[in-house]
Design a protein around this motif. Sequence first.
Motif, PDB file in Angstrom:
ATOM      1  N   VAL A 190       1.237   7.116   0.224  1.00 13.90           N
ATOM      2  CA  VAL A 190       1.805   6.448  -0.848  1.00 13.90           C
ATOM      3  C   VAL A 190       1.137   6.606  -1.974  1.00 13.90           C
ATOM      4  O   VAL A 190       1.835   6.738  -3.394  1.00 13.90           O
ATOM      5  CB  VAL A 190       1.520   4.812  -0.298  1.00 13.90           C
ATOM      6  CG1 VAL A 190       1.947   4.004  -1.438  1.00 13.90           C
ATOM      7  CG2 VAL A 190       2.401   4.402   0.794  1.00 13.90           C
ATOM      8  N   GLU A 191      -0.127   6.915  -1.845  1.00 13.66           N
ATOM      9  CA  GLU A 191      -0.716   7.173  -3.354  1.00 13.66           C
ATOM     10  C   GLU A 191      -2.129   7.926  -2.978  1.00 13.66           C
ATOM     11  O   GLU A 191      -2.788   7.487  -2.036  1.00 13.66           O
ATOM     12  CB  GLU A 191      -1.040   5.450  -3.987  1.00 13.66           C
ATOM     13  CG  GLU A 191      -1.800   5.700  -5.488  1.00 13.66           C
ATOM     14  CD  GLU A 191      -1.930   4.548  -6.131  1.00 13.66           C
ATOM     15  OE1 GLU A 191      -1.481   3.355  -5.581  1.00 13.66           O
ATOM     16  OE2 GLU A 191      -2.721   4.312  -6.977  1.00 13.66           O
ATOM     17  N   ILE A 192      -2.647   8.696  -4.148  1.00 12.47           N
ATOM     18  CA  ILE A 192      -4.115   9.244  -3.872  1.00 12.47           C
ATOM     19  C   ILE A 192      -4.972   8.572  -4.775  1.00 12.47           C
ATOM     20  O   ILE A 192      -4.600   7.985  -6.035  1.00 12.47           O
ATOM     21  CB  ILE A 192      -3.791  10.760  -4.292  1.00 12.47           C
ATOM     22  CG1 ILE A 192      -2.932  11.286  -3.019  1.00 12.47           C
ATOM     23  CG2 ILE A 192      -5.409  11.368  -4.327  1.00 12.47           C
ATOM     24  CD1 ILE A 192      -2.687  12.668  -3.337  1.00 12.47           C
ATOM     25  N   LEU A 193      -5.962   7.849  -4.305  1.00  9.11           N
ATOM     26  CA  LEU A 193      -6.935   7.072  -5.097  1.00  9.11           C
ATOM     27  C   LEU A 193      -8.201   7.710  -5.536  1.00  9.11           C
ATOM     28  O   LEU A 193      -8.761   8.548  -4.621  1.00  9.11           O
ATOM     29  CB  LEU A 193      -7.319   5.871  -4.199  1.00  9.11           C
ATOM     30  CG  LEU A 193      -5.880   4.912  -3.650  1.00  9.11           C
ATOM     31  CD1 LEU A 193      -6.398   4.213  -2.442  1.00  9.11           C
ATOM     32  CD2 LEU A 193      -5.177   4.376  -4.642  1.00  9.11           C
ATOM     33  N   GLY A 194      -8.826   7.116  -6.461  1.00  2.87           N
ATOM     34  CA  GLY A 194      -9.937   7.653  -6.853  1.00  2.87           C
ATOM     35  C   GLY A 194     -10.601   7.295  -8.537  1.00  2.87           C
ATOM     36  O   GLY A 194      -9.409   6.787  -8.844  1.00  2.87           O
ATOM     37  N   ASN A 195     -11.674   7.804  -8.854  1.00  2.60           N
ATOM     38  CA  ASN A 195     -11.916   7.450 -10.390  1.00  2.60           C
ATOM     39  C   ASN A 195     -11.898   9.034 -10.806  1.00  2.60           C
ATOM     40  O   ASN A 195     -10.820   9.218 -11.225  1.00  2.60           O
ATOM     41  CB  ASN A 195     -13.408   6.915 -10.231  1.00  2.60           C
ATOM     42  CG  ASN A 195     -13.222   5.391  -9.950  1.00  2.60           C
ATOM     43  OD1 ASN A 195     -12.256   4.610 -10.540  1.00  2.60           O
ATOM     44  ND2 ASN A 195     -14.049   4.752  -9.027  1.00  2.60           N
ATOM     45  N   ASN A 196     -12.955   9.673 -10.813  1.00  2.00           N
ATOM     46  CA  ASN A 196     -13.041  11.071 -11.378  1.00  2.00           C
ATOM     47  C   ASN A 196     -12.430  11.987 -10.358  1.00  2.00           C
ATOM     48  O   ASN A 196     -12.214  12.985 -10.743  1.00  2.00           O
ATOM     49  CB  ASN A 196     -14.422  11.342 -11.888  1.00  2.00           C
ATOM     50  CG  ASN A 196     -14.557  10.644 -13.198  1.00  2.00           C
ATOM     51  OD1 ASN A 196     -13.827  10.378 -14.008  1.00  2.00           O
ATOM     52  ND2 ASN A 196     -15.847  10.307 -13.296  1.00  2.00           N
TER      53      ASN A 196
END
Length: 313
Positions: free
Chosen positions: A209-215
């Motif tokens: 559904v979505e790829i998540l993360g900060n940097n």
Amino acid sequence: MIYDVAIIGGGPAGLTAAIYAGRSQLKTKVVEKLSVGGQLLLTELIENFPGVYQMNSHGWINMVKKQLSELDSVDLQEDCIVEKIEYVAGSFRVCTISQVDNSREIFDSHSVIVATGALPKRLGIKGEDAFIGRGVSFCATCDGPFFKDKAIALVGGGDTALEEALYLRRFARKITIIHRRDNLRATAILQERCMKDEKIEFRLSASPVEILGNNKVEGIKIKDLKTHQEEVLACDGVFVFIGFTPDTVFLRGLLDLNDRGYILTDEHMMSSCQGIFAAGDCRHRPFNQVVTACSDGAVAAYSATKFLEKKKI
Ligand code: NAP
């Protein structure tokens, strides 16, 4: 100078066509947009090429390059994109642009073999583009070593996905293969190897559904397609292997493509435009393998030779 045959693409199909065209002493120009090898550059080992036990892809490319270097009538140009092909006064005008300095060049050829292959498909979900190079990858051979002892989510259920999982398992701590159906599309032997592997697990009937993360990538949100529940899998990388799209946009209007953009050919690899042939993964065909790409390339070069003989060139 006018070439006998212009070969667009330097993967297994184009390289094989070049060997056959060169051995028939046709004045041949191969134009490759990156480096020769095509999709083989994205993989490490080929295990199903008859008579060659565990062929190293890069080794194979080097051997073919050596074969070509001995054929005087073959010119090879890398880092060069074909923008357009036009039919002008009985031959084909090929317009190219250099990837190195953006310079444009035009050359003419009596016939053309299109062997442009196909490009990896994207999921089209949030985070995919943003994290390319920061955890999202479409090439295990290129990026696998960056994932030593890391957790990888890998999307796809075909031969490419499972083959690349078996390659990535040497670096990764754990690989989760996410596939949208209950049944995998991949060949039975690859399924068996992955199922047996203690580092590889499957999430079937699940969709990213979505790829998540900060940097950088920290997880992937997936949806169970049976329960409709969403869940986040923690991971350091997401590898996407969901098939390919043919690299044929520049041919629109010149010859017949099917609704997915693959070139339609007859059994001689001739397209709907007399004098333009197609070979390999850019062509509509039932089975994409290195061995079938090479076969297409050989047939296309043979057919181009016959076409030129008929034209008395
Ligand atoms: P493929 O066979 O088309 O498989 C693509 C996989 O991705 C399928 O499992 C498909 O699911 C899934 N998929 C497609 N779109 C998706 C989306 N939007 N979201 C989630 N999943 C998606 O592609 P491939 O594995 O790259 O193989 C391409 C060709 O090369 C095939 O003919 C294959 O046999 C050949 N190949 C052969 C070898 C070998 O012989 N060693 C190695 C690599 C590739 P569904 O199954 O539900 O459609």
